[in-house]
Design a protein around this motif. Structure first.
Motif, PDB file in Angstrom:
ATOM      1  N   ASP A   7       0.852  -1.182   0.000  1.00 31.92           N
ATOM      2  CA  ASP A   7       0.000   0.000   0.000  1.00 31.92           C
ATOM      3  C   ASP A   7       0.891   1.236   0.000  1.00 31.92           C
ATOM      4  O   ASP A   7       2.110   1.138  -0.205  1.00 31.92           O
ATOM      5  CB  ASP A   7      -0.968   0.004   1.197  1.00 31.92           C
ATOM      6  N   ALA A   8       0.293   2.384   0.262  1.00 24.86           N
ATOM      7  CA  ALA A   8       1.048   3.638   0.192  1.00 24.86           C
ATOM      8  C   ALA A   8       2.167   3.698   1.219  1.00 24.86           C
ATOM      9  O   ALA A   8       3.172   4.399   1.013  1.00 24.86           O
ATOM     10  CB  ALA A   8       0.102   4.825   0.385  1.00 24.86           C
ATOM     11  N   ASP A   9       2.015   2.981   2.323  1.00 30.57           N
ATOM     12  CA  ASP A   9       3.006   3.037   3.401  1.00 30.57           C
ATOM     13  C   ASP A   9       3.881   1.803   3.490  1.00 30.57           C
ATOM     14  O   ASP A   9       4.886   1.797   4.214  1.00 30.57           O
ATOM     15  CB  ASP A   9       2.298   3.236   4.746  1.00 30.57           C
ATOM     16  N   HIS A  10       3.502   0.731   2.796  1.00 25.73           N
ATOM     17  CA  HIS A  10       4.245  -0.531   2.924  1.00 25.73           C
ATOM     18  C   HIS A  10       4.496  -1.137   1.548  1.00 25.73           C
ATOM     19  O   HIS A  10       3.598  -1.155   0.700  1.00 25.73           O
ATOM     20  CB  HIS A  10       3.448  -1.553   3.763  1.00 25.73           C
ATOM     21  N   SER A  11       5.735  -1.621   1.356  1.00 23.02           N
ATOM     22  CA  SER A  11       6.025  -2.388   0.147  1.00 23.02           C
ATOM     23  C   SER A  11       5.501  -3.806   0.360  1.00 23.02           C
ATOM     24  O   SER A  11       5.018  -4.151   1.441  1.00 23.02           O
ATOM     25  CB  SER A  11       7.532  -2.404  -0.117  1.00 23.02           C
TER      26      SER A  11
END
Length: 916
Positions: free
Chosen positions: A413-417
């Protein structure tokens, strides 16, 4: 205290008639009286008779006002009041009475002050007349006569100066002066006179005349003398001359002299030198004993107990001692599955482990993932030491696993690969995360956001219903953590097959060898015994510095230690560590066992705790003299129990001492002395010295640079390069000796087997070369790594639990060992290394302006120290975007530099103008 006239306002009460006296204006009739001062007190004459007042009886006298005048009062059995004291006499009488009472109270103090002055001056004068150095113990014996500081304070606070005799004033003046400065001044006079008057003796006692600093060390005949001797400074000459001087002056009889060395060859040299040189000057030698510590200790035990002990056959050489440890380990592994598992687990898993989850240098790089980390037995690169522990444990158990396989569901997501758990077990479809957590459940402070990341990963598994196993650093660093993981995997159907000998791919990491771990065990044992450490002692030390890894090591160690002791008892023998402790115990209990007044110790920097105890016990009592010769810069036997603090903290261990320096080297050219001195002096915890060569100018200009570094492209090129160097040397320096000094015995294979005309080429380890010298020294393999120089084998942190404390400077002992190697050369040192694999010590020398760098190829001649770490060199590397310069210590250092095509000529920039 003798009495004298009392002055009042500058007037002598007694006039010129001697001691003072007092009386009323009318001195006849029934009320007449007369008070006279005597040396012991007072005499009061009245019409009723004569009364004597001495000592404390003087306190019965006083002066007081009575009606319109003042009276002399007498208290006690025969009381009386005698009127008519003149007003001008009141103060004088009171002062005289007070003086008498002070004499009673403070007389003994003044007596001791006078006695101290007399004895102190007599001591100085006797030694001036004898031309003999004033030793500390004789001064201390006189000082014991002094009044205490409290008594002196009371004396100075209450005793009026006018009441003191000139002798007493001189005594008090002496007590207020710096007596040590007085003794130093007189000793300096004695030293100067002895150096002049006995110059002929100092010129003849050795084949070459003693230098002034050597002669100073001989004449400084104090009870404790530390001689700090630089490499090649003639310390043996000082020991021989000291023994001869003691005999010649009649200070010590020959049979009361003991010389102790650390090995048989050194002891034999001392015996031969003493016999030859004392005979040359007509002095008797019979009775002077020169021995090793071991021979002396065995003889002392035999003399004290009536039964000389036997030393075990396997003791005395490191190789046979390590073989014995390995034999014990094999027996224990065969008889105890638990010991076998602990031994193999420590050797294969914990042996390479750091103490904390955030420490440890990267030793691997994965080109595909561009990841720095730690190499596993399977050959992959993992991110942490904890992950390597688990990966290697899984490999040795034959468990199929995948490292950092992408998670089964897309959770980016936007914060996690995309999530990649640490381990995945395809056989049972289970994921495994290993957390870098300490025992309190917290991660290292440097791991920012770690707790949030843990929570997110757990939530991912919860959301998708996947199974997650969890381990933590503080658990797997003990057997407990792996026992729990073992149970989890077996419960889920995984078959574990522990096999310490499981074949590893060639790309995999290499484990600690059995022999290397056995060497660590034996080193640990030597230090435990040398320092008389018990189980409780080590447990207490471990409690102060908790370490699961060390706790496991101790469990192994005590089983091996106990079996070693059993083997000794079965053989009816002891080892040398036991012998030294027993000998020290005997001497401490019975000082009369020491039949020696002058003890001279060689190589004192290598003294262990047990040897120091033995030496201290030998020198108990009056008129004992110790001369300890050593060089803390050459302290290289800590692995065998040596405690450098015996040299650096000499006075704390042996009492007040004189320190004499031998700073003139007769071996090295000045340039070698300077380079070696600058190198070893980077450690500030050592005794400062400035080594000066007796050979200021180069004796052999054809030698070229005194210290040269030759860089070759690959390790395979080392032998060829050494062969070429020796071939060239044979053409320009025939009839020369060459010592090839390796850090390890196996480096002998780098020495070409064929001979070189006119050259005497010998291979030795650096440790074995201690005390030796050669025209030329070759260091054949100054590279980095486990078997590099500095060695990583000797640095196992578990040894710190039993070893004497070090000074905390990186590679302190290895640095001193390298100094020893450099200072064996009379003419030149040549160092061979490999491009990109240079020892950190070589990298340091690159910055020394007197060191010359050469190469077999032009590229090898050019070198540049890494500005990122200062411990590696910049080497050519290739990446996705072309060539660049990277640190040779990569991945431990990730510094990069752009290639300067103009100055680097497409390769490497030259390090400095000094290089050819």
């Amino acid at each position: 205290m003798s009495q004298k006239a009392v002055r009042i306002g500058g007037d002598d009460v007694s006039g010129t008639s001697g001691l003072p006296s007092w009386g009323p204006a009318r001195t006849t009739g029934p009320d007449a009286w007369f008070l006279a001062s005597t040396p012991d007190g007072f005499v009061l004459t009245t019409s009723a008779g004569v009364m004597n007042f001495t000592g404390r009886d003087c306190s019965r006298l006083s002066v007081s006002r009575w009606w319109f005048g003042r009276s002399l009062l007498v208290n006690g059995p025969v009381a009386g009041r005698y009127r008519g004291v003149k007003s001008q006499d009141v103060a004088a009488i009171r002062s005289a009475i007070a003086g008498r009472l002070q004499s009673v109270e403070l007389g003994p103090v003044l007596d001791r002050a006078r006695a101290f002055r007399s004895d102190f001056n007599r001591l100085l004068e006797q030694h001036r007349m004898q031309g003999r150095w004033i030793p500390y113990d004789r001064v201390a014996a006189v000082l014991r006569l002094r009044p205490t500081d409290d008594e002196l304070a009371l004396l100075r606070g209450s005793m009026r100066e006018a009441l003191l005799t000139p002798e007493e004033r001189e005594a008090l003046d002496l007590l207020g002066r710096d007596w040590t400065a007085i003794v130093r001044s007189v000793n300096a006079q004695i030293l100067s006179a002895e150096l002049a008057s006995r110059r002929d003796f100092f010129d003849r006692i050795e084949k070459s005349p003693l230098t002034e600093e050597q002669a100073r060390a001989v004449v400084t005949f104090d009870n404790r003398v530390r001689v700090v001797a630089a490499a090649g400074s003639g310390k043996t000459s000082v020991m021989v001359a000291r023994a001869a001087y003691a005999v010649a002056r009649g200070f010590v009889a020959p049979e009361r002299i003991l010389m102790l060395a650390f090995n048989t060859d050194a002891a034999a040299e001392l015996r031969a030198r003493v016999a030859a040189r004392l005979e040359a000057v007509g002095l008797p030698t019979a009775g002077i004993q020169a021995s090793t510590f071991h021979s002396f200790g065995l003889a002392l035990i035999g003399r004290a107990t009536g039964r000389k002990p036997s030393v075990a056959s396997w003791v005395g050489r490191q190789s046979t001692e390590i073989d014995k440890v390995l034999a014990i380990v094999d027996e224990l592994r065969d008889s105890s599955p638990e010991f076998r598992y602990k031994w193999d687990t420590f050797r294969l898993l914990y042996g390479r482990m750091s103490e904390t989850p955030e420490t440890g240098d990267h030793d691997s790089y994965d080109r595909d993932t561009r990841q720095n980390g730690f190499r596993t037995y399977r050959g992959e690169t993992v991110r942490s030491e904890g992950e390597r522990l688990i990966a290697d444990w899984l490999f040795l158990n034959g468990v199929e696993y995948r490292y950092e396989q992408p998670y089964a569901h897309d959770v980016a997501d936007a914060d996690h690969s995309q999530y990649r758990p640490d381990f995945y077990y395809p056989q049972i479809d289970v994921w495994h995360e290993h957390w870098a957590l300490r025992a309190d459940g917290t991660p290292p402070e440097a791991f920012t956001g770690y707790a949030d990341s843990m929570q997110w990963k757990r939530s991912v598994h919860q959301r998708f219903g996947t199974t997650l196993l969890e381990t933590a650093w503080h658990e797997i660093v003990t057997f407990k953590g792996f026992a729990a993981l073992d149970a989890e995997l077996r419960t889920r159907g995984v078959e574990l097959d522990w096999n310490p000998e499981r074949p590893r791919p060639t790309s995999g990491a290499q484990p600690i060898e059995h022999e290397r771990l056995a060497r660590t065990i034996r080193t640990f044992m030597s230090n435990v015994k040398a320092n008389s450490l018990t189980r409780d002692d080590l447990a207490a030390r471990l409690a102060e510095r908790p370490s699961p890894r060390t706790r496991i090591f101790l469990e192994l160690y005590w089983e091996i230690h106990d079996r070693w002791e059993q083997e000794l008892r079965a053989a009816g023998a002891i080892d040398f560590d036991d012998m030294l402790v027993q000998a020290a115990d005997l001497l401490e209990r019975s000082p009369d066992l020491s039949a020696y007044d002058l003890v001279l110790i060689d190589e004192f920097q290598d003294t262990s705790h047990s040897r120091a105890r033995l030496v201290r016990a030998l020198c108990q009592g009056p008129e004992k003299y110790l001369l300890a010769v050593g060089d803390d810069w050459q302290a290289i036997n800590r692995f065998a129990g040596a405690d450098i603090t015996a040299m650096t903290r000499f006075e704390q261990m042996f009492g007040p001492a004189e320190t004499v320096r031998l700073q003139t080297t007769f071996r090295n050219p000045q340039t070698i002395a300077d380079i070696a001195g600058r190198f070893v002096s980077r450690n500030p915890a050592q005794i400062d010295k400035r080594v000066v060569s007796a050979r200021r100018a180069a004796s052999h200009p054809e030698d070229g640079p005194p210290v040269t570094i030759i860089r070759v492209e690959t390790r395979d090129g080392l032998q060829r390069a050494i062969d070429g160097y020796l071939t060239d040397l044979a053409t320009r320096a025939a009839q020369s000796s060459i010592d090839v000094l390796g850090r390890y015995r196996h480096e002998e294979k780098l020495v070409p087997r064929h001979g070189f005309p006119g050259l005497d080429v010998t291979f030795r380890t650096v440790h074995a070369a201690k005390g030796l010298e050669a025209d030329y020294v070759i260091l054949p393999n100054l590279t980095k790594g486990i078997y590099g120089f500095p060695s990583k084998i000797e640095d196992d942190p578990v040894l710190g639990l039993a070893m004497p404390g070090d000074d905390g400077f990186p590679h302190a002992e290895e640095r001193r060992l390298f100094y020893v190697a450099l200072t064996r050369a009379r003419r030149a040192v040549t160092i061979f290394t490999v491009v990109g694999q240079e020892s950190p010590f070589v990298v340091e020398l690159l910055d020394d302006p007197d060191v010359v760098v050469q190469g077999i190829t032009p590229n090898a001649t050019r070198v540049r120290v890494c500005p990122g770490c200062g411990q590696g060199t910049l080497v050519l590397r290739r990446g996705p975007y072309g060539e660049f310069l990277g640190c040779s210590r990569y991945p431990a250092c990730t510094h990069k530099a752009k290639l300067d095509r103009g100055t680097d000529s497409g390769r490497l920039r030259a390090a400095s103008p000094r290089m050819p």
